[in-house]
Design an enzyme around this catalytic site. Structure first.
Site, PDB file in Angstrom:
ATOM      1  N   ASN A   1      -3.695   9.076  10.312  1.00  9.02           N
ATOM      2  CA  ASN A   1      -4.994   8.437  10.549  1.00  9.02           C
ATOM      3  C   ASN A   1      -6.083   9.504  10.611  1.00  9.02           C
ATOM      4  OD1 ASN A   1      -4.233   5.468  11.278  1.00  9.02           O
ATOM      5  ND2 ASN A   1      -2.797   6.743  12.415  1.00  9.02           N
TER       6      ASN A   1
ATOM      7  N   PRO B   1     -48.868  26.271  40.262  1.00 12.60           N
ATOM      8  CA  PRO B   1     -49.452  27.579  40.612  1.00 12.60           C
ATOM      9  C   PRO B   1     -49.513  27.804  42.124  1.00 12.60           C
ATOM     10  CG  PRO B   1     -50.687  26.597  38.822  1.00 12.60           C
ATOM     11  CD  PRO B   1     -49.716  25.550  39.270  1.00 12.60           C
TER      12      PRO B   1
ATOM     13  N   TYR C   1       0.833  -1.204   0.000  1.00 14.72           N
ATOM     14  CA  TYR C   1       0.000   0.000   0.000  1.00 14.72           C
ATOM     15  C   TYR C   1       0.870   1.258   0.000  1.00 14.72           C
ATOM     16  CZ  TYR C   1      -3.200   3.595   1.740  1.00 14.72           C
ATOM     17  OH  TYR C   1      -3.920   4.763   1.893  1.00 14.72           O
TER      18      TYR C   1
END
Length: 398
Positions: free
Chosen positions: A147, A309, A118
């Protein structure tokens, strides 16, 4: 400007194409002098005859196509040298001397563990491009990538980071044979920024000292200026902390431009649907609810308080802890009194006019829902995570 991208369907190609589309369509205005009129995408599925048309029209070529994992090692040279030769011959056929960027690899140094089929095929592609530049006068930009990692990277292929992210996000095992192995990593957004710089003629030049990149003005090669060196063990530990975040609510440290910040974004891109949303523990009673949202190791925690409330909450004070109360819905009254005094400070608050109110150390404080029908929703930030062993919270009516 018409831009040809070979390998457009690959990891880098997809990210580059998306960035160029944003520029072309006016969604990204960070580079006002960069005009993208056409994106010529070429990949293995593209009809080969289109390469001729694209080479005639291109004003810049990003040559990203290559072979990483062939069935036969001979395919390395065919894919990384052979197709490069075809591309350059097609450009010469049309007399097109536009700049050409080549995506090579640090393995092209062919040093030590990089001395492989490669690496040699990548080196052959580089040499071919340099000869092309001498012959035609075209500008060439050869990048030896370390990488790579980031969103859309294929797991279980040629990126350990992508595999680790995918597996940990999906609760699959990972294998770390030697945690001390160090990687040099380049984040995809940093690479794309460099590629757009190159498109503007502002590429970063370098030379190589063995496998080490040395940035320098007159270098033969090019490089993205920001990379990260980190061990496999450190990567695995970070990813485990990311996986635990929905359980602990603790956000790991992710400073600006840090590897951790980039890895976290990468990790999230691999989450399966069932992990994208996760439940939070609501502590409920007749007064309403209190829910912790997010904790940090050094910058406190966020919570949301819902008061029914007419309800009053709080009625306590802290020595060192302090908070912001931010009402985002409803109508309320915040009251504070300095311990040891009778003076009361009052702040009327509403989701119609969002503001932050300090809860001061040494002041007992409360928040009252003034509405008779609506809940009062308050976002709260405290300067420290709640510690049940040392709560620093003392009851006293305002």
């Amino acid at each position: 400007m018409h831009i040809l991208i070979t390998g457009a369907a690959g990891f880098v190609g997809k990210n580059l194409t998306a960035a160029l589309q944003n520029l072309r369509d006016g969604r990204d205005r960070t580079r006002p002098y960069l005009s993208v009129s056409g994106i010529l995408e070429y990949d293995v599925s593209t009809p080969p005859e289109l390469l001729d048309e694209y080479c005639a029209r291109a004003d810049f070529v990003f040559h990203l196509a290559g072979v990483n994992r062939p069935k036969d090692p001979a395919e390395f040279m065919e894919g990384n040298f052979g197709f490069t030769s075809i591309l350059l011959e097609t450009l010469k056929k049309h007399g097109n001397t536009c700049p050409v960027m080549l995506a090579s690899s640090i393995q092209a140094t062919c040093i030590g563990r990089y001395d492989s089929d490669y690496g040699r095929s990548k080196r052959a592609g580089e040499d071919l491009l340099f000869r092309y530049a001498e012959e035609t006068g075209a500008k060439v930009l050869v990048y030896r990538f370390p990488n790579l990692f980031g969103k859309w990277c294929r797991p279980n292929y040629n990126s350990a980071v992508a595999t680790f992210c995918h597996n940990i996000a999906n609760d699959l095992p990972i294998t770390v044979n030697d945690p001390s192995v160090q990687l040099e990593l380049l984040y995809i957004d940093d690479l794309i920024a460099e590629m757009l710089d190159a498109l503007e003629g502002k590429e970063h030049r370098c030379r190589f000292d063995g496998i080490s990149t040395v940035l320098c003005g007159g270098g033969e090669y090019c490089a993205a200026p920001v990379t990260h060196k980190i061990t496999l063990g450190e990567i695995a530990d970070l990813l485990e902390s990311f996986r635990e975040q929905p359980k602990t609510l603790v956000m790991p440290e992710i400073p600006e431009n840090s590897f951790a910040k980039k890895l976290y974004s990468t990790y999230l891109s691999y989450l399966p649907k069932e992990k994208i949303a996760f439940p939070l523990k609501m502590n409920e009673d007749e007064r309403g609810s209190f829910t912790e949202l997010l904790k940090t190791a050094s910058c406190g925690q966020f919570s949301v308080n819902i008061s029914k409330p007419g309800i009053t909450k709080g009625q306590h004070w802290h020595h060192t802890k302090w908070e912001f109360f931010i009402v985002v819905s409803g109508h309320g009254l915040i009251r504070m009194r300095k311990i040891g005094t009778d003076e009361v400070l009052e702040f009327e608050v509403s989701g119609d006019r969002i503001e932050a109110v300090h809860m001061l150390p040494g002041y007992t404080h409360s928040i009252i829902n003034l509405s008779e029908s609506e809940n009062l929703v308050t976002l709260m930030w405290a300067n420290e995570m709640f510690d049940p062993e040392h709560p620093d919270t003392y009851f006293e009516v305002v």
